[in-house]
Enzyme design. Structure first.
Site, PDB file in Angstrom:
ATOM      1  N   LYS A  94     -48.628   8.960  23.331  1.00 36.24           N
ATOM      2  CA  LYS A  94     -48.700  10.483  23.050  1.00 36.24           C
ATOM      3  C   LYS A  94     -49.080  10.739  21.389  1.00 36.24           C
ATOM      4  O   LYS A  94     -50.219  11.411  21.701  1.00 36.24           O
ATOM      5  CB  LYS A  94     -47.536  11.349  22.872  1.00 36.24           C
ATOM      6  CG  LYS A  94     -46.434  11.268  24.250  1.00 36.24           C
ATOM      7  CD  LYS A  94     -45.077  11.181  23.849  1.00 36.24           C
ATOM      8  CE  LYS A  94     -44.440  11.691  25.731  1.00 36.24           C
ATOM      9  NZ  LYS A  94     -43.142  11.279  25.626  1.00 36.24           N
TER      10      LYS A  94
ATOM     11  N   GLN B 131     -37.783  12.055  21.662  1.00 38.67           N
ATOM     12  CA  GLN B 131     -37.923  11.642  23.159  1.00 38.67           C
ATOM     13  C   GLN B 131     -36.878  11.403  22.510  1.00 38.67           C
ATOM     14  O   GLN B 131     -35.888  10.360  22.296  1.00 38.67           O
ATOM     15  CB  GLN B 131     -38.507  10.142  22.007  1.00 38.67           C
ATOM     16  CG  GLN B 131     -38.905   8.972  23.656  1.00 38.67           C
ATOM     17  CD  GLN B 131     -39.980   9.382  24.336  1.00 38.67           C
ATOM     18  OE1 GLN B 131     -40.641  10.189  23.703  1.00 38.67           O
ATOM     19  NE2 GLN B 131     -38.939   8.948  25.479  1.00 38.67           N
TER      20      GLN B 131
ATOM     21  N   ASP C 248     -41.655  20.754  25.282  1.00 39.76           N
ATOM     22  CA  ASP C 248     -41.355  19.347  26.176  1.00 39.76           C
ATOM     23  C   ASP C 248     -41.347  19.920  27.529  1.00 39.76           C
ATOM     24  O   ASP C 248     -40.987  19.974  28.769  1.00 39.76           O
ATOM     25  CB  ASP C 248     -39.861  18.615  25.826  1.00 39.76           C
ATOM     26  CG  ASP C 248     -40.610  17.244  25.488  1.00 39.76           C
ATOM     27  OD1 ASP C 248     -41.657  16.935  25.950  1.00 39.76           O
ATOM     28  OD2 ASP C 248     -39.806  16.788  24.988  1.00 39.76           O
TER      29      ASP C 248
END
Length: 293
Positions: free
Chosen positions: A53, A97, A120
Site C-alpha cells: 500500500k 491494518q 477503508d
C-alpha cells in the site's frame, strides 16, 4: 475454450494512473494526499500488505505516515493515536491494518476513526451511506470487484450473483453493492449454514468466492459460462517454493477455468484492485477536504 483471465493488475494500473493525475492537480494547489497507515504487531501478511500500500501511495505522488506499534500496544493508546490523526489537517485518510491483536476491540477502533478519513469504508457511517446509496467511501475490495465487472462489460442487470462468504469486509458489502440499481443483480449469499452450497453456486451467472477456504469452489459447482471472481487469498505449504508456501484462492483455478467464461487468478486478480481502490479513496478524501465537504 478455457475462461478468459481477468487481468486485475492492468485494470488496477489504470485506476492508479488516474489517481496520480488527480494528485498532480492537488499538488498544484499545495495539497498532498496523505494516508496514515497504522500497523500493530508484526504479522507477516499484514506487513506485506502495508508495504504494498505504501509503495502504491509513493508511486501516485502521495504521502504516507508509516506508524508501527508493538504487539502489546494498549487499546487506549491506539485510540489516543487515532484521535491525534483525526485532528491532523495534513492527514486525509487513516488505515488501521486488520486484524488487530486479540486484546484490542476492532469495532471500537474502527468507530473511532473520523468518517471523513475512513478510506477503508468500514466505519458505521460509511456502511450506512453505502446501504442507503448515499455518497461516501466504499470498501475497497467489494468496490474493486464491481470495477472489474464494469471494465470487462460483463452484464450484471438481471444476472444471478452468488456470493460465498458473509464477512463485514467483503461478503456483506459486496452483496449490498450488487443490488444497487446501476448494477441490478439478484443476489444470493451463501455461508457456513448454507445447505447444498454446490447447488446454489451452479445457479450463478456471477460466482464470487470470498470465504477464506482454499479450493472451496470446484469445477462441478460452476455453471458453464459463468463469471468466477476469486477474492480468497490463502497461504498453503509448498516445499518447492523459496518461501515455503504459495498463494491460492478459494477457487480450484484449473478446474473452474475449464467451465467459466471469465475467471480471476490468484494472485493478480482482485488483490491489485483492493490497493487501487484504496488509493482512489485517499485522493477522494483530499479532494473533499479542498472542497470543504
Amino acid at each position: 475454450m478455457p475462461a478468459q483471465l481477468i487481468d486485475g493488475k492492468a485494470i488496477a494500473l489504470k485506476i492508479r494512473q488516474d489517481a496520480a493525475e488527480r494528485t498532480k492537480k492537488l499538488l498544484a494547489q499545495g495539497i498532498q494526499p496523505c494516508l496514515a497507515v497504522v500497523l500493530v504487531g508484526e504479522d507477516p501478511a499484514s506487513i506485506s500488505y502495508v508495504t504494498a500500500k505504501e509503495r502504491a501511495l509513493e508511486e501516485a505522488g502521495m504521502a504516507s505516515q508509516d506508524i508501527r506499534l508493538p504487539e502489546n500496544t494498549s487499546e487506549e493508546a491506539l485510540l489516543t493515536l487515532i484521535d491525534k490523526l483525526n485532528q491532523d489537517p495534513l492527514v486525509h485518510g487513516i488505515l488501521v491494518q486488520l486484524p488487530l491483536p486479540h486484546h484490542i476491540n476492532e469495532d471500537r477502533i474502527i468507530t473511532a476513526i473520523d468518517p471523513a478519513k475512513d478510506v477503508d469504508g468500514f466505519h458505521p457511517v460509511s456502511v450506512g451511506n453505502m446501504v442507503l446509496g448515499r455518497p461516501g467511501f466504499l470498501p475497497c475490495t467489494p468496490h474493486g470487484v464491481l470495477v472489474l465487472l464494469r471494465e470487462l462489460n460483463i452484464p450484471t442487470s438481471g444476472a444471478h450473483a452468488v456470493v460465498v462468504g458473509r464477512s463485514n469486509i467483503v461478503g456483506k458489502p459486496l452483496a449490498n453493492l450488487l443490488t444497487r440499481r446501476d448494477i441490478n443483480a439478484t443476489v444470493t449469499v451463501c455461508h457456513t449454514g448454507t445447505r447444498d452450497l454446490a447447488e446454489h453456486c451452479r445457479r450463478a451467472d456471477i460466482l464470487i468466492a470470498a470465504a477464506g477456504r482454499p479450493g472451496l469452489i470446484t469445477a462441478d459447482m460452476v455453471k458453464p459460462g459463468a463469471v468466477v471472481i476469486d477474492v480468497g487469498v490463502n497461504r498453503v505449504e509448498d516445499p518447492e517454493s523459496k518461501k515455503g508456501y504459495r498463494l491460492v484462492g478459494d477457487v480450484d483455478f484449473e478446474g473452474c477455468r475449464a467451465a467459466a467464461s471469465y475467471i480471476t487468478p490468484v494472485p493478480g486478480g482482485v488483490g491489485p484492485m483492493t490497493i487501487a481502490m484504496l488509493i482512489q479513496n485517499v485522493v477522494q478524501a483530499a479532494e473533499h477536504r479542498l472542497e470543504g465537504v
